[in-house]
Structures are given as structure tokens and as C-alpha cells.
Design an enzyme around this catalytic site. Structure first.
Site, PDB file in Angstrom:
ATOM      1  N   TYR A 118       0.826  -1.211   0.000  1.00 28.14           N
ATOM      2  CA  TYR A 118       0.000   0.000   0.000  1.00 28.14           C
ATOM      3  C   TYR A 118       0.856   1.254   0.000  1.00 28.14           C
ATOM      4  CZ  TYR A 118       0.925   1.147   4.934  1.00 28.14           C
ATOM      5  OH  TYR A 118       1.530   1.509   6.110  1.00 28.14           O
TER       6      TYR A 118
ATOM      7  N   LYS B  28       6.508  -1.875   2.123  1.00 31.22           N
ATOM      8  CA  LYS B  28       5.309  -1.249   2.707  1.00 31.22           C
ATOM      9  C   LYS B  28       4.148  -2.224   2.514  1.00 31.22           C
ATOM     10  CE  LYS B  28       3.365   3.391   3.240  1.00 31.22           C
ATOM     11  NZ  LYS B  28       3.491   3.465   4.695  1.00 31.22           N
TER      12      LYS B  28
HETATM   13  N1  PDD Z   1       3.166   5.471   7.477  1.00 25.53           N
HETATM   14  N2  PDD Z   1       7.797   4.042   8.978  1.00 25.53           N
HETATM   15  C1  PDD Z   1       6.616   3.438   9.081  1.00 25.53           C
HETATM   16  C2  PDD Z   1       6.530   2.174   9.844  1.00 25.53           C
HETATM   17  C3  PDD Z   1       5.470   3.996   8.484  1.00 25.53           C
HETATM   18  O1  PDD Z   1       4.291   3.374   8.584  1.00 25.53           O
HETATM   19  C4  PDD Z   1       5.596   5.230   7.776  1.00 25.53           C
HETATM   20  C5  PDD Z   1       4.416   5.881   7.097  1.00 25.53           C
HETATM   21  C6  PDD Z   1       6.863   5.836   7.704  1.00 25.53           C
HETATM   22  C7  PDD Z   1       7.093   7.132   6.977  1.00 25.53           C
HETATM   23  O2  PDD Z   1       7.049   6.946   5.598  1.00 25.53           O
HETATM   24  P1  PDD Z   1       6.597   8.110   4.613  1.00 25.53           P
HETATM   25  O3  PDD Z   1       7.419   9.282   4.914  1.00 25.53           O
HETATM   26  O4  PDD Z   1       6.863   7.565   3.252  1.00 25.53           O
HETATM   27  O5  PDD Z   1       5.127   8.360   4.866  1.00 25.53           O
HETATM   28  C8  PDD Z   1       7.936   5.208   8.305  1.00 25.53           C
HETATM   29  C9  PDD Z   1       2.003   5.725   6.642  1.00 25.53           C
HETATM   30  C10 PDD Z   1       1.732   7.155   6.424  1.00 25.53           C
HETATM   31  C11 PDD Z   1       0.809   4.948   7.188  1.00 25.53           C
HETATM   32  O6  PDD Z   1       0.926   3.738   7.279  1.00 25.53           O
HETATM   33  O7  PDD Z   1      -0.242   5.549   7.456  1.00 25.53           O
END
Ligand code: PDD
Length: 284
Positions: free
Chosen positions: A32, A146
Site C-alpha cells: 500500500y 510497505k
Molecule cells: N506510514 N515508517 C513506518 C513504519 C510507516 O508506517 C511510515 C508511514 C513511515 C514514513 O514513511 P513516509 O514518509 O513515506 O510516509 C515510516 C504511513 C503514512 C501509514 O501507514 O499511514
């Protein structure tokens, strides 16, 4: 009317259905992305969609759309739902097939779902700072993907919420990895330190953008693992992510960070990050 996308179609949310044998639903077998929208425009949209493709490749899943095609579809959805400030969420699962741990053949199509949400920027916590708890990182060893499997993250975030905290800072033994839903950085003597992009963390798009800003502005940084001791003696701590932007952490495990207020390096980064958003999406 709220529109969502399911596979190739745009339909009303109430008409969208999930099959009980969708592999995302049964196994969390999918990937996702969450992209921030400001003034109706996606911020770092292409970077997110490229990471989505990489996540899919890492789990041997082929996406039916290119990042360029997906970007156009997401623009369409944002426009249809009249999103000004918010997020767009999308996921691909390995499709629908009789429950079996083995992957179905290539003839089984992936399931694609996307929807938008209207969410304002949370300016107040960004100004005041937030608290975090510490939690052992019990997740698997491919946190760079992710994936839809977020149970480890959820358990930690839930513990944080029960302690009225915003984030759980995760550590594998003595080593800090990242947050339950964001990346974590510390500042010591003016130098930003954040875990290197390897299998132990998600290489956040916000993290990457932040490091690009540091390079351009000659703000010193190190990409390396840091310890719990370094965390507790840090001058500043902050979290970064799509939904949180650059968020000062002013208390960790009940103890103040530095003087208990957002630090100057974090403030500087926040301002530069906001300027980058405004360069891409207009004034926020
Ligand atoms: N979360 N680490 C984890 C475990 C995360 O779930 C996320 C982001 C990040 C930061 O990644 P980015 O800068 O690409 O958003 C780091 C998303 C927003 C979520 O699961 O809602």
C-alpha cells in the site's frame, strides 16, 4: 457521494465490496501507499508510486499499472472527491483465489483499491511537540516493504495511544529502528542522525525528502543506527512521515527531550519542509 476506485472502476463507496477470499483480507498479502494532498495536489506523488512498485516487486507481485498511470488515476479521484487537504490511500493485493499459502498463478489478477480522505494539517502538535513511548520492535525483517501486514505496528501504536502518546519509538535490543507509523531521527550537537535505509525500516519518502533538503542546505546528517542511550541523551528528537510531516518529540518514555520544547534544528527542518510542500503544491 464519496467515490472510490476498485480495479479499473470508479464507484460509490457503498458499492465497493471485498471478497472473503481476497488475499489482502485473508493474509495481508499486498502492498500500500499513503500520499498527502495539499490544495488538491499530491505531494511527492511519483516518489510514493515508485516505492509502491518496488514494494510489489519485493513480494513478487506485478502491478497492472505503471506509476504514471496510477498518478493520473489518483489525480482523477482527488478531483472527483473534491479533496483540498487530505490523503489518498491505495493498495494492491495478490487477488482472489481459494485460500492457500502458495501464490496463485499469474492468471489471478491483483485487487486494486483506492480512496481519499479529507484531513487537515495537525498544526498544533507540530508547534508544541508530542510524546512517545519506547517499545521493542517485534516486527519481521523486511520492514523496507510497505506491506499490508501492520500488526506489529498496530500493537505498538495502541500502547502509545493508551499512554496518551503520539508515537511508539521502536528498538531492536539497544538499537532504535523507527516509529510505529513514522521514521525517527535524533539531533546531537547540530547533527541529524537517522537509521540507515535497510531492511529494518521503511525508507520514508518524507525521510528521503528531508535528507535531500539537508544536502541542499548543508545541514549535517548521518544515516546510521543509533542506540537507546543516544536517544535518551539527544538534544532533539523528531518523527517524520506523510501524515505527520516533521513532528517534534519533546518527551520520550516520560522524560523530557532537551529542554522539553521543540529544538532549533527540528524547527528549521519544519520550515524548510513546509517551503518544499509550498513549492510543489502552493501555499498551505
Ligand atoms: N506510514 N515508517 C513506518 C513504519 C510507516 O508506517 C511510515 C508511514 C513511515 C514514513 O514513511 P513516509 O514518509 O513515506 O510516509 C515510516 C504511513 C503514512 C501509514 O501507514 O499511514
Amino acid at each position: 457521494m464519496e467515490y472510490v476506485m476498485v480495479d479499473g472502476r470508479t464507484l460509490d463507496r457503498s458499492a465497493a465490496k471485498v471478497d472473503i477470499e481476497d488475499r489482502g483480507y485473508q493474509f495481508g498479502d499486498g502492498v500500500y501507499e499513503v500520499i498527502r494532498v495539499y490544495n488538491g495536489k499530491m505531494f511527492t506523488g511519483m516518489e510514493h508510486l515508485k516505492r509502491l512498485k518496488e514494494s510489489a516487486e519485493k513480494i513478487q507481485m506485478k502491478l497492472p499499472y505503471s506509476p504514471e498511470e496510477l498518478l493520473a488515476r489518483m489525480e482523477e479521484l482527488i478531483l472527483k472527491n473534491e479533496v483540498d487537504t487530505g490523503t489518498v490511500y491505495m493498495q494492491f493485493t495478490r487477488g482472489i483465489s481459494p485460500r492457500n499459502h502458495v501464490f496463485p498463478g499469474e492468471n489471478v489478477a491483483t485487487t486494486f483499491v483506492a480512496y481519499t480522505r479529507k484531513v487537515p494539517r495537525s498544526v498544533e502538535p507540530m508547534e508544541k511537540g508530542v510524546c512517545a513511548i519506547l517499545d521493542e520492535d517485534i516486527r519481521w525483517l523486511r520492514c523496507d516493504i510497505k506491506s499490508l501486514n501492520l500488526l506489529g505496528n498496530l500493537l505498538s501504536k495502541q500502547r502509545a495511544a493508551e499512554a496518551n502518546c503520539f508515537e511508539a519509538i521502536l528498538h531492536r535490543g539497544e538499537t532504535v529502528t523507527e516509529g510505529s507509523h513514522s521514521n525517527i531521527s535524533i539531533v546531537k550537537d547540530g547533527v541529524i542522525i537517522t537509521h540507515q535505509a535497510d531492511n529494518h525500516i521503511l525508507n520514508g519518502i518524507t525521510r528521503q525528502k528531508m535528507l535531500e533538503i539537508c544536502r541542499n542546505e548543508s545541514i549535517p546528517f548521518e544515516e546510521r543506527a543509533f542506540s537507546l542511550d543516544e536517544l535518551s541523551s539527544a538534544d532533539e528528537v523528531f518523527s517524520s512521515g506523510t501524515t505527520v510531516e516533521v513532528m517534534p518529540v519533546v518527551e520520550v518514555a516520560g522524560r523530557p527531550v532537551g529542554n522539553g520544547r521543540p529544538g532549533s534544528v527540528t524547527r528549521q527542518l519544519q520550515a524548510l519542509f513546509k517551503a518544499e510542500i509550498e513549492r510543489q503544491c502552493g501555499q498551505i
